[in-house]
Design a protein around this motif. Structure first.
Motif, short mmCIF file in Angstrom:
data_model
loop_
_atom_site.label_atom_id
_atom_site.label_comp_id
_atom_site.label_asym_id
_atom_site.label_seq_id
_atom_site.Cartn_x
_atom_site.Cartn_y
_atom_site.Cartn_z
N ARG A 26 0.83 -1.20 0.00
CA ARG A 26 0.00 0.00 0.00
C ARG A 26 0.87 1.25 0.00
O ARG A 26 0.64 2.18 -0.77
N TYR A 27 1.89 1.26 0.86
CA TYR A 27 2.77 2.43 0.91
C TYR A 27 3.60 2.55 -0.37
O TYR A 27 3.79 3.66 -0.89
N ALA A 28 4.07 1.43 -0.89
CA ALA A 28 4.87 1.47 -2.12
C ALA A 28 4.07 2.05 -3.28
O ALA A 28 4.58 2.89 -4.03
N TRP A 29 2.81 1.64 -3.41
CA TRP A 29 1.97 2.20 -4.48
C TRP A 29 1.65 3.67 -4.23
O TRP A 29 1.53 4.45 -5.18
N TYR A 30 1.53 4.05 -2.96
CA TYR A 30 1.32 5.46 -2.63
C TYR A 30 2.50 6.30 -3.13
O TYR A 30 2.31 7.37 -3.73
N VAL A 31 3.72 5.81 -2.90
CA VAL A 31 4.91 6.52 -3.36
C VAL A 31 4.92 6.63 -4.88
O VAL A 31 5.25 7.68 -5.44
N VAL A 32 4.56 5.53 -5.56
CA VAL A 32 4.51 5.56 -7.02
C VAL A 32 3.54 6.64 -7.50
O VAL A 32 3.82 7.39 -8.45
N ILE A 33 2.37 6.73 -6.85
CA ILE A 33 1.37 7.73 -7.24
C ILE A 33 1.91 9.16 -7.04
O ILE A 33 1.76 10.03 -7.90
N ARG A 152 7.37 -7.36 -10.16
CA ARG A 152 6.34 -6.31 -10.14
C ARG A 152 6.89 -4.97 -10.64
O ARG A 152 6.17 -3.98 -10.68
N LEU A 153 8.15 -4.98 -11.04
CA LEU A 153 8.83 -3.71 -11.32
C LEU A 153 8.32 -3.02 -12.59
O LEU A 153 8.16 -1.80 -12.62
N ALA A 154 8.05 -3.81 -13.64
CA ALA A 154 7.66 -3.19 -14.91
C ALA A 154 6.36 -2.42 -14.79
O ALA A 154 6.23 -1.30 -15.29
N VAL A 155 5.38 -3.01 -14.11
CA VAL A 155 4.10 -2.31 -14.00
C VAL A 155 4.22 -1.09 -13.07
O VAL A 155 3.59 -0.05 -13.31
N ALA A 156 5.06 -1.18 -12.02
CA ALA A 156 5.26 -0.04 -11.12
C ALA A 156 5.92 1.13 -11.86
O ALA A 156 5.48 2.28 -11.77
N ILE A 157 6.98 0.84 -12.62
CA ILE A 157 7.65 1.91 -13.37
C ILE A 157 6.77 2.41 -14.51
O ILE A 157 6.78 3.61 -14.83
N SER A 158 5.97 1.52 -15.09
CA SER A 158 5.05 1.96 -16.14
C SER A 158 3.98 2.89 -15.58
O SER A 158 3.59 3.87 -16.24
N LEU A 159 3.50 2.60 -14.37
CA LEU A 159 2.51 3.50 -13.76
C LEU A 159 3.14 4.86 -13.49
O LEU A 159 2.53 5.90 -13.75
N TYR A 160 4.36 4.86 -12.96
CA TYR A 160 5.07 6.14 -12.79
C TYR A 160 5.22 6.84 -14.13
O TYR A 160 4.96 8.04 -14.25
N SER A 161 5.61 6.08 -15.16
CA SER A 161 5.85 6.67 -16.47
C SER A 161 4.57 7.13 -17.15
O SER A 161 4.63 7.89 -18.13
N ALA A 162 3.42 6.67 -16.65
CA ALA A 162 2.15 7.18 -17.18
C ALA A 162 2.06 8.69 -17.00
O ALA A 162 1.30 9.37 -17.70
N GLY A 163 2.86 9.22 -16.07
CA GLY A 163 2.91 10.67 -15.91
C GLY A 163 3.30 11.39 -17.18
O GLY A 163 2.93 12.56 -17.39
N ILE A 164 4.04 10.71 -18.07
CA ILE A 164 4.40 11.30 -19.37
C ILE A 164 3.13 11.68 -20.13
O ILE A 164 2.98 12.80 -20.62
N TYR A 165 2.21 10.73 -20.20
CA TYR A 165 1.02 10.93 -21.03
C TYR A 165 -0.07 11.69 -20.29
O TYR A 165 -0.79 12.48 -20.90
N GLY A 307 -1.81 2.68 -22.88
CA GLY A 307 -0.73 1.99 -23.57
C GLY A 307 0.47 1.71 -22.69
O GLY A 307 1.02 0.60 -22.68
N ILE A 308 0.88 2.71 -21.90
CA ILE A 308 2.09 2.53 -21.10
C ILE A 308 1.85 1.57 -19.94
O ILE A 308 2.70 0.74 -19.60
N VAL A 309 0.65 1.62 -19.32
CA VAL A 309 0.35 0.72 -18.21
C VAL A 309 0.14 -0.70 -18.71
O VAL A 309 0.64 -1.67 -18.11
N LEU A 310 -0.59 -0.86 -19.81
CA LEU A 310 -0.79 -2.21 -20.36
C LEU A 310 0.53 -2.82 -20.81
O LEU A 310 0.76 -4.01 -20.64
#
Length: 464
Positions: A26-33, A152-165, A307-310
Protein backbone atom coordinates in the motif's frame (compact mmCIF):
# COMPACT_ATOMS: atom_id res chain seq x y z
CA UNK A 1 11.66 -27.37 -13.63
CA UNK A 2 12.84 -23.77 -14.03
CA UNK A 3 13.21 -22.23 -17.45
CA UNK A 4 16.23 -20.11 -18.37
CA UNK A 5 14.06 -17.02 -18.12
CA UNK A 6 12.76 -17.92 -14.69
CA UNK A 7 16.23 -18.63 -13.36
CA UNK A 8 17.30 -15.19 -14.56
CA UNK A 9 14.37 -13.63 -12.73
CA UNK A 10 15.14 -15.54 -9.53
CA UNK A 11 18.79 -14.55 -9.68
CA UNK A 12 17.87 -10.91 -10.03
CA UNK A 13 15.38 -11.14 -7.20
CA UNK A 14 17.99 -12.71 -4.94
CA UNK A 15 20.61 -10.14 -5.85
CA UNK A 16 18.31 -7.26 -5.04
CA UNK A 17 16.80 -8.52 -1.79
CA UNK A 18 19.81 -9.49 0.37
CA UNK A 19 17.75 -9.56 3.55
CA UNK A 20 16.35 -6.03 3.19
CA UNK A 21 12.56 -6.10 3.70
CA UNK A 22 10.27 -4.51 1.15
CA UNK A 23 7.80 -1.85 2.37
CA UNK A 24 4.09 -2.61 2.46
CA UNK A 25 2.49 -2.70 -0.98
CA UNK A 26 0.00 0.00 0.00
CA UNK A 27 2.77 2.43 0.91
CA UNK A 28 4.87 1.47 -2.12
CA UNK A 29 1.97 2.20 -4.48
CA UNK A 30 1.32 5.46 -2.63
CA UNK A 31 4.91 6.52 -3.36
CA UNK A 32 4.51 5.56 -7.02
CA UNK A 33 1.37 7.73 -7.24
CA UNK A 34 3.14 10.72 -5.63
CA UNK A 35 6.11 10.33 -7.99
CA UNK A 36 3.74 9.95 -10.95
CA UNK A 37 2.03 13.24 -10.02
CA UNK A 38 5.45 14.92 -9.89
CA UNK A 39 6.13 13.44 -13.34
CA UNK A 40 2.79 14.90 -14.48
CA UNK A 41 3.97 18.35 -13.38
CA UNK A 42 7.22 17.70 -15.23
CA UNK A 43 5.49 16.98 -18.52
CA UNK A 44 2.91 19.72 -18.18
CA UNK A 45 5.75 22.22 -17.77
CA UNK A 46 7.79 20.56 -20.53
CA UNK A 47 5.04 20.20 -23.14
CA UNK A 48 2.82 23.26 -22.59
CA UNK A 49 4.90 25.09 -25.19
CA UNK A 50 3.50 22.88 -27.98
CA UNK A 51 0.03 24.43 -27.61
CA UNK A 52 1.40 27.98 -27.67
CA UNK A 53 3.53 27.75 -30.83
CA UNK A 54 1.67 30.26 -33.00
CA UNK A 55 1.16 33.11 -30.47
CA UNK A 56 4.78 32.83 -29.28
CA UNK A 57 6.00 32.80 -32.89
CA UNK A 58 4.00 35.94 -33.58
CA UNK A 59 5.07 37.89 -30.47
CA UNK A 60 8.77 36.89 -30.60
CA UNK A 61 8.96 36.75 -34.44
CA UNK A 62 10.31 33.19 -34.60
CA UNK A 63 10.36 30.48 -37.30
CA UNK A 64 9.14 26.90 -36.81
CA UNK A 65 12.77 25.80 -36.50
CA UNK A 66 13.59 28.39 -33.83
CA UNK A 67 10.58 27.53 -31.71
CA UNK A 68 11.36 23.82 -32.07
CA UNK A 69 14.73 24.58 -30.43
CA UNK A 70 12.89 26.09 -27.45
CA UNK A 71 10.69 23.03 -27.16
CA UNK A 72 13.42 20.47 -27.75
CA UNK A 73 17.13 21.20 -28.00
CA UNK A 74 17.64 23.93 -25.36
CA UNK A 75 15.70 21.88 -22.81
CA UNK A 76 17.21 18.52 -23.78
CA UNK A 77 20.83 19.71 -23.80
CA UNK A 78 20.82 20.77 -20.16
CA UNK A 79 18.43 18.00 -19.07
CA UNK A 80 20.77 15.34 -20.41
CA UNK A 81 24.15 16.78 -19.44
CA UNK A 82 23.13 17.66 -15.88
CA UNK A 83 21.36 14.31 -15.50
CA UNK A 84 24.59 12.30 -15.18
CA UNK A 85 26.23 14.13 -12.22
CA UNK A 86 22.83 14.47 -10.53
CA UNK A 87 22.26 10.73 -10.93
CA UNK A 88 25.56 9.98 -9.21
CA UNK A 89 24.25 11.95 -6.25
CA UNK A 90 21.01 9.95 -6.44
CA UNK A 91 22.98 6.70 -6.14
CA UNK A 92 24.34 7.75 -2.73
CA UNK A 93 22.36 10.69 -1.26
CA UNK A 94 18.74 11.34 -0.27
CA UNK A 95 16.69 10.93 -3.45
CA UNK A 96 13.43 12.41 -2.14
CA UNK A 97 15.20 15.64 -1.17
CA UNK A 98 16.78 15.80 -4.61
CA UNK A 99 13.38 15.44 -6.31
CA UNK A 100 11.81 18.07 -4.03
CA UNK A 101 14.50 20.65 -4.88
CA UNK A 102 14.25 19.79 -8.57
CA UNK A 103 10.47 20.23 -8.62
CA UNK A 104 10.80 23.69 -7.06
CA UNK A 105 13.52 24.69 -9.55
CA UNK A 106 11.75 23.63 -12.74
CA UNK A 107 8.40 25.07 -11.58
CA UNK A 108 10.07 28.44 -10.92
CA UNK A 109 11.79 28.48 -14.32
CA UNK A 110 8.51 27.53 -16.03
CA UNK A 111 6.98 30.65 -14.51
CA UNK A 112 9.98 32.69 -15.71
CA UNK A 113 9.21 31.55 -19.27
CA UNK A 114 6.14 33.74 -18.97
CA UNK A 115 8.40 36.81 -18.68
CA UNK A 116 10.48 36.10 -21.81
CA UNK A 117 10.47 38.78 -24.50
CA UNK A 118 13.39 37.52 -26.62
CA UNK A 119 14.51 34.15 -27.99
CA UNK A 120 17.68 33.91 -25.89
CA UNK A 121 15.92 34.77 -22.62
CA UNK A 122 13.31 32.13 -23.38
CA UNK A 123 16.07 29.62 -24.20
CA UNK A 124 17.82 30.33 -20.88
CA UNK A 125 14.63 29.73 -18.90
CA UNK A 126 13.98 26.47 -20.78
CA UNK A 127 17.51 25.39 -19.86
CA UNK A 128 16.61 26.00 -16.21
CA UNK A 129 13.50 23.83 -16.59
CA UNK A 130 15.74 21.10 -18.01
CA UNK A 131 18.22 21.22 -15.13
CA UNK A 132 15.40 20.97 -12.57
CA UNK A 133 13.71 18.07 -14.33
CA UNK A 134 17.03 16.19 -14.56
CA UNK A 135 16.67 15.38 -10.85
CA UNK A 136 13.47 13.38 -11.25
CA UNK A 137 13.56 10.18 -13.28
CA UNK A 138 16.95 8.71 -12.26
CA UNK A 139 15.98 9.23 -8.60
CA UNK A 140 12.42 7.98 -9.10
CA UNK A 141 13.50 4.83 -10.97
CA UNK A 142 15.97 4.07 -8.19
CA UNK A 143 13.38 4.63 -5.43
CA UNK A 144 10.79 2.42 -7.14
CA UNK A 145 13.35 -0.34 -7.76
CA UNK A 146 14.15 -0.39 -4.04
CA UNK A 147 10.45 -0.71 -3.15
CA UNK A 148 9.20 -3.43 -5.54
CA UNK A 149 10.19 -7.00 -6.25
CA UNK A 150 11.56 -7.56 -9.77
CA UNK A 151 8.45 -9.41 -10.98
CA UNK A 152 6.34 -6.31 -10.14
CA UNK A 153 8.83 -3.71 -11.32
CA UNK A 154 7.66 -3.19 -14.91
CA UNK A 155 4.10 -2.31 -14.00
CA UNK A 156 5.26 -0.04 -11.12
CA UNK A 157 7.65 1.91 -13.37
CA UNK A 158 5.05 1.96 -16.14
CA UNK A 159 2.51 3.50 -13.76
CA UNK A 160 5.07 6.14 -12.79
CA UNK A 161 5.85 6.67 -16.47
CA UNK A 162 2.15 7.18 -17.18
CA UNK A 163 2.91 10.67 -15.91
CA UNK A 164 4.40 11.30 -19.37
CA UNK A 165 1.02 10.93 -21.03
CA UNK A 166 -1.14 12.29 -18.23
CA UNK A 167 1.14 15.33 -18.05
CA UNK A 168 1.39 15.82 -21.81
CA UNK A 169 -2.36 15.44 -22.19
CA UNK A 170 -3.23 17.70 -19.28
CA UNK A 171 -0.83 20.29 -20.64
CA UNK A 172 -3.05 20.35 -23.70
CA UNK A 173 -6.39 20.17 -21.83
CA UNK A 174 -5.67 22.77 -19.14
CA UNK A 175 -3.65 24.82 -21.58
CA UNK A 176 -6.70 24.95 -23.84
CA UNK A 177 -8.98 25.89 -20.95
CA UNK A 178 -6.58 28.58 -19.71
CA UNK A 179 -6.16 29.96 -23.23
CA UNK A 180 -9.95 30.19 -23.55
CA UNK A 181 -10.10 32.07 -20.27
CA UNK A 182 -7.13 34.26 -21.09
CA UNK A 183 -8.38 35.24 -24.53
CA UNK A 184 -11.81 36.19 -23.13
CA UNK A 185 -10.33 38.29 -20.31
CA UNK A 186 -10.11 42.04 -20.89
CA UNK A 187 -6.74 42.33 -19.13
CA UNK A 188 -4.40 39.74 -17.63
CA UNK A 189 -2.06 40.68 -14.81
CA UNK A 190 0.34 38.63 -12.71
CA UNK A 191 1.38 39.84 -9.23
CA UNK A 192 4.87 41.44 -9.22
CA UNK A 193 4.97 41.18 -13.04
CA UNK A 194 2.08 43.28 -14.32
CA UNK A 195 0.09 42.94 -17.57
CA UNK A 196 0.90 39.83 -19.63
CA UNK A 197 -0.18 38.25 -22.92
CA UNK A 198 -2.41 35.13 -22.79
CA UNK A 199 0.47 32.76 -23.64
CA UNK A 200 2.59 34.29 -20.86
CA UNK A 201 -0.25 33.87 -18.38
CA UNK A 202 -0.38 30.13 -19.21
CA UNK A 203 3.23 29.61 -18.05
CA UNK A 204 2.49 31.21 -14.68
CA UNK A 205 -0.71 29.18 -14.32
CA UNK A 206 0.98 25.79 -14.92
CA UNK A 207 4.24 26.52 -13.06
CA UNK A 208 2.86 27.71 -9.73
CA UNK A 209 1.04 24.48 -8.64
CA UNK A 210 4.35 22.59 -8.81
CA UNK A 211 5.82 24.84 -6.12
CA UNK A 212 2.87 23.98 -3.85
CA UNK A 213 3.15 20.23 -4.49
CA UNK A 214 6.67 20.12 -3.04
CA UNK A 215 4.89 19.83 0.34
CA UNK A 216 3.43 16.43 -0.67
CA UNK A 217 6.95 15.04 -1.12
CA UNK A 218 7.54 15.52 2.59
CA UNK A 219 5.31 12.44 3.11
CA UNK A 220 7.73 10.21 1.14
CA UNK A 221 10.47 8.51 3.17
CA UNK A 222 13.82 7.64 1.64
CA UNK A 223 13.64 3.83 1.12
CA UNK A 224 16.31 1.37 2.19
CA UNK A 225 18.81 0.69 -0.56
CA UNK A 226 19.33 -2.83 -1.91
CA UNK A 227 22.93 -2.40 -3.04
CA UNK A 228 24.21 -4.28 0.03
CA UNK A 229 27.01 -6.69 0.79
CA UNK A 230 26.15 -10.38 0.62
CA UNK A 231 28.40 -11.10 3.60
CA UNK A 232 27.17 -8.14 5.67
CA UNK A 233 23.68 -6.98 4.60
CA UNK A 234 23.95 -3.95 6.92
CA UNK A 235 26.73 -2.60 4.69
CA UNK A 236 25.60 -0.46 1.74
CA UNK A 237 27.80 -0.79 -1.34
CA UNK A 238 28.71 2.72 -2.45
CA UNK A 239 28.24 3.78 -6.08
CA UNK A 240 31.29 3.11 -8.23
CA UNK A 241 33.05 5.83 -10.24
CA UNK A 242 31.53 6.66 -13.62
CA UNK A 243 34.46 4.86 -15.28
CA UNK A 244 33.28 1.57 -13.74
CA UNK A 245 29.70 2.21 -14.87
CA UNK A 246 30.98 2.83 -18.39
CA UNK A 247 33.11 -0.33 -18.20
CA UNK A 248 30.00 -2.35 -17.26
CA UNK A 249 28.11 -0.82 -20.19
CA UNK A 250 31.01 -1.50 -22.59
CA UNK A 251 31.03 -5.15 -21.49
CA UNK A 252 27.36 -5.28 -22.55
CA UNK A 253 27.63 -2.77 -25.37
CA UNK A 254 25.31 -4.50 -27.83
CA UNK A 255 22.48 -4.68 -25.31
CA UNK A 256 22.76 -1.01 -24.39
CA UNK A 257 23.29 0.10 -27.99
CA UNK A 258 20.21 -1.67 -29.35
CA UNK A 259 18.06 -0.79 -26.32
CA UNK A 260 19.04 2.86 -26.00
CA UNK A 261 18.99 3.67 -29.71
CA UNK A 262 15.76 1.71 -30.23
CA UNK A 263 13.99 3.69 -27.51
CA UNK A 264 15.69 6.92 -28.62
CA UNK A 265 14.07 6.60 -32.04
CA UNK A 266 10.74 5.73 -30.41
CA UNK A 267 11.09 8.94 -28.40
CA UNK A 268 12.16 10.78 -31.56
CA UNK A 269 8.77 9.92 -33.11
CA UNK A 270 6.79 10.56 -29.90
CA UNK A 271 8.30 13.96 -29.11
CA UNK A 272 7.99 15.07 -32.72
CA UNK A 273 4.30 14.14 -32.67
CA UNK A 274 3.64 15.59 -29.21
CA UNK A 275 5.11 18.91 -30.26
CA UNK A 276 3.60 19.26 -33.74
CA UNK A 277 0.26 17.38 -33.72
CA UNK A 278 -1.45 20.42 -32.09
CA UNK A 279 -0.16 22.63 -34.89
CA UNK A 280 -1.31 20.03 -37.44
CA UNK A 281 -4.84 20.08 -36.02
CA UNK A 282 -4.86 23.88 -35.94
CA UNK A 283 -3.26 24.55 -39.35
CA UNK A 284 -4.65 21.67 -41.45
CA UNK A 285 -8.03 21.01 -39.82
CA UNK A 286 -8.87 24.51 -38.61
CA UNK A 287 -9.39 23.73 -34.91
CA UNK A 288 -8.81 26.52 -32.42
CA UNK A 289 -6.04 26.22 -29.84
CA UNK A 290 -8.68 25.72 -27.16
CA UNK A 291 -10.43 22.92 -29.11
CA UNK A 292 -7.10 21.28 -29.94
CA UNK A 293 -5.97 21.30 -26.33
CA UNK A 294 -9.16 19.76 -24.99
CA UNK A 295 -9.73 17.12 -27.71
CA UNK A 296 -6.14 16.04 -28.34
CA UNK A 297 -5.27 16.34 -24.64
CA UNK A 298 -7.86 13.74 -23.66
CA UNK A 299 -6.68 11.42 -26.44
CA UNK A 300 -3.17 11.53 -24.97
CA UNK A 301 -4.32 11.16 -21.34
CA UNK A 302 -6.62 8.19 -21.98
CA UNK A 303 -4.88 6.21 -24.71
CA UNK A 304 -1.28 7.10 -23.83
CA UNK A 305 -1.83 6.11 -20.20
CA UNK A 306 -3.59 2.89 -21.23
CA UNK A 307 -0.73 1.99 -23.57
CA UNK A 308 2.09 2.53 -21.10
CA UNK A 309 0.35 0.72 -18.21
CA UNK A 310 -0.79 -2.21 -20.36
CA UNK A 311 2.73 -2.50 -21.77
CA UNK A 312 4.13 -2.80 -18.24
CA UNK A 313 1.46 -5.32 -17.22
CA UNK A 314 2.10 -7.44 -20.31
CA UNK A 315 5.87 -7.41 -19.69
CA UNK A 316 5.38 -8.52 -16.05
CA UNK A 317 3.06 -11.36 -17.11
CA UNK A 318 5.55 -12.58 -19.72
CA UNK A 319 8.45 -12.25 -17.27
CA UNK A 320 6.60 -14.41 -14.71
CA UNK A 321 6.12 -17.00 -17.49
CA UNK A 322 9.88 -17.20 -18.02
CA UNK A 323 10.35 -14.76 -20.92
CA UNK A 324 13.59 -13.11 -19.87
CA UNK A 325 13.56 -10.51 -22.66
CA UNK A 326 9.87 -9.65 -22.25
CA UNK A 327 10.51 -5.94 -21.70
CA UNK A 328 12.46 -5.63 -24.96
CA UNK A 329 9.83 -7.63 -26.84
CA UNK A 330 6.93 -5.51 -25.58
CA UNK A 331 8.86 -2.34 -26.50
CA UNK A 332 9.43 -3.71 -30.02
CA UNK A 333 5.72 -4.59 -30.33
CA UNK A 334 4.68 -1.03 -29.44
CA UNK A 335 7.15 0.51 -31.89
CA UNK A 336 5.92 -1.76 -34.69
CA UNK A 337 2.22 -1.18 -33.99
CA UNK A 338 2.77 2.56 -34.18
CA UNK A 339 4.00 2.56 -37.80
CA UNK A 340 0.68 2.09 -39.68
CA UNK A 341 -1.02 4.70 -37.51
CA UNK A 342 1.81 7.16 -38.19
CA UNK A 343 0.82 6.85 -41.85
CA UNK A 344 -2.91 7.03 -41.16
CA UNK A 345 -3.57 10.03 -38.89
CA UNK A 346 -1.68 12.70 -40.92
CA UNK A 347 -3.72 11.83 -44.03
CA UNK A 348 -7.19 12.12 -42.52
CA UNK A 349 -9.49 14.58 -44.26
CA UNK A 350 -11.55 15.69 -41.22
CA UNK A 351 -10.58 16.64 -37.66
CA UNK A 352 -12.83 13.89 -36.25
CA UNK A 353 -11.13 11.22 -38.36
CA UNK A 354 -7.69 12.58 -37.42
CA UNK A 355 -8.50 12.48 -33.70
CA UNK A 356 -9.89 8.92 -33.97
CA UNK A 357 -6.72 7.76 -35.78
CA UNK A 358 -4.60 9.43 -33.11
CA UNK A 359 -6.15 7.18 -30.42
CA UNK A 360 -4.37 3.93 -31.44
CA UNK A 361 -1.29 5.95 -32.43
CA UNK A 362 -1.01 7.33 -28.88
CA UNK A 363 -1.61 3.86 -27.39
CA UNK A 364 1.13 2.21 -29.47
CA UNK A 365 3.62 5.06 -28.95
CA UNK A 366 3.27 4.73 -25.18
CA UNK A 367 3.81 0.98 -24.88
CA UNK A 368 7.64 0.97 -25.09
CA UNK A 369 8.48 3.75 -22.65
CA UNK A 370 7.62 2.23 -19.26
CA UNK A 371 9.05 -1.20 -20.02
CA UNK A 372 12.21 0.36 -21.48
CA UNK A 373 12.98 2.15 -18.20
CA UNK A 374 12.22 -1.03 -16.23
CA UNK A 375 14.58 -2.95 -18.52
CA UNK A 376 17.46 -0.66 -17.56
CA UNK A 377 16.73 -1.21 -13.86
CA UNK A 378 16.71 -4.97 -14.43
CA UNK A 379 20.12 -5.15 -16.12
CA UNK A 380 22.06 -2.64 -13.98
CA UNK A 381 23.73 -3.50 -10.65
CA UNK A 382 21.81 -1.95 -7.76
CA UNK A 383 24.54 0.58 -6.94
CA UNK A 384 24.61 1.83 -10.55
CA UNK A 385 20.89 2.15 -11.21
CA UNK A 386 20.52 5.93 -11.12
CA UNK A 387 23.70 6.47 -13.15
CA UNK A 388 22.59 3.82 -15.65
CA UNK A 389 19.20 5.51 -15.89
CA UNK A 390 20.84 8.91 -16.43
CA UNK A 391 22.98 7.58 -19.28
CA UNK A 392 19.87 5.98 -20.81
CA UNK A 393 17.94 9.25 -20.44
CA UNK A 394 20.94 11.12 -21.86
CA UNK A 395 20.75 9.11 -25.09
CA UNK A 396 16.98 9.01 -25.55
CA UNK A 397 16.40 12.67 -24.68
CA UNK A 398 19.32 14.09 -26.62
CA UNK A 399 18.13 12.22 -29.71
CA UNK A 400 14.38 12.04 -29.06
CA UNK A 401 13.59 15.32 -27.35
CA UNK A 402 16.59 17.24 -28.67
CA UNK A 403 16.05 16.33 -32.34
CA UNK A 404 12.51 14.91 -32.72
CA UNK A 405 10.60 18.23 -32.72
CA UNK A 406 13.29 19.86 -34.86
CA UNK A 407 13.23 17.00 -37.41
CA UNK A 408 9.54 17.68 -38.09
CA UNK A 409 10.24 21.44 -38.30
CA UNK A 410 13.18 20.89 -40.69
CA UNK A 411 10.96 18.83 -43.01
CA UNK A 412 8.29 21.54 -42.88
CA UNK A 413 10.67 24.50 -43.37
CA UNK A 414 13.23 23.06 -45.81
CA UNK A 415 11.65 20.09 -47.65
CA UNK A 416 7.95 20.90 -47.99
CA UNK A 417 8.49 24.66 -47.45
CA UNK A 418 4.91 25.14 -46.32
CA UNK A 419 3.71 25.39 -42.68
CA UNK A 420 0.39 23.82 -43.73
CA UNK A 421 2.20 20.61 -44.78
CA UNK A 422 3.31 19.78 -41.23
CA UNK A 423 1.13 16.64 -41.55
CA UNK A 424 3.46 15.25 -44.23
CA UNK A 425 6.45 15.96 -42.02
CA UNK A 426 4.79 14.00 -39.21
CA UNK A 427 4.09 11.11 -41.59
CA UNK A 428 7.65 10.75 -42.85
CA UNK A 429 9.31 11.14 -39.46
CA UNK A 430 6.85 8.76 -37.76
CA UNK A 431 7.04 5.91 -40.25
CA UNK A 432 10.77 5.91 -41.02
CA UNK A 433 12.05 6.21 -37.47
CA UNK A 434 9.31 3.95 -36.10
CA UNK A 435 10.51 1.12 -38.34
CA UNK A 436 14.15 1.71 -37.36
CA UNK A 437 13.18 1.57 -33.68
CA UNK A 438 11.32 -1.74 -34.04
CA UNK A 439 14.26 -3.35 -35.85
CA UNK A 440 16.80 -2.24 -33.24
CA UNK A 441 14.69 -3.57 -30.36
CA UNK A 442 14.15 -6.87 -32.18
CA UNK A 443 17.89 -7.43 -32.64
CA UNK A 444 18.58 -6.33 -29.06
CA UNK A 445 16.43 -9.03 -27.41
CA UNK A 446 18.99 -11.86 -27.56
CA UNK A 447 21.76 -9.59 -26.24
CA UNK A 448 19.47 -8.54 -23.36
CA UNK A 449 19.24 -12.17 -22.20
CA UNK A 450 23.04 -12.43 -22.26
CA UNK A 451 23.34 -9.31 -20.09
CA UNK A 452 21.03 -10.83 -17.46
CA UNK A 453 23.46 -13.74 -17.13
CA UNK A 454 26.40 -11.31 -17.02
CA UNK A 455 24.69 -9.36 -14.21
CA UNK A 456 24.28 -12.49 -12.09
CA UNK A 457 28.02 -13.21 -12.29
CA UNK A 458 28.88 -9.55 -11.70
CA UNK A 459 26.82 -9.44 -8.50
CA UNK A 460 28.50 -12.59 -7.17
CA UNK A 461 31.90 -10.95 -7.56
CA UNK A 462 31.13 -7.41 -6.40
CA UNK A 463 28.37 -7.58 -3.78
CA UNK A 464 30.60 -8.98 -1.06
Amino acid sequence: MSTPGSSDSHAIADSNTLGVPYPSERYAWYVVIILMIVYVFSFVDRQILSLLVDPIKTDLELSDTQISYLGGFTFALFYTFFGIPIARWADSKNRTTLITVGLAVWSFFTMLCGTASRFWAFAFYRMGVGVGEATLSPSAYSIISDMFRPERLAVAISLYSAGIYIGSGLAQVFGGIIIGFAVSATELTVPFVGPVAPWQYVFFAVGFPGLIFTLALLTVREPMRRNRSRLDPSKVIQPPPISEVLAYIRANSKTFLFHNLGIAFTSFVSYGAAYWVPSYLIRVHGLTAQETGIYYGWVVVIFGTAGIVLGGYLADVLTQRGKAAAKMQVAMLGALLGVPFSVLYPLMSTPTAALLALCPAAFAAAMPLGVAAAAIQQIMPANMRAQGSALYLFVINLIGLGLGPSAVAWCTDYIFKDPDKVNLSLLWVGTSFGLVSALLLYFGSKHYRATLAYLENYNKKHLI
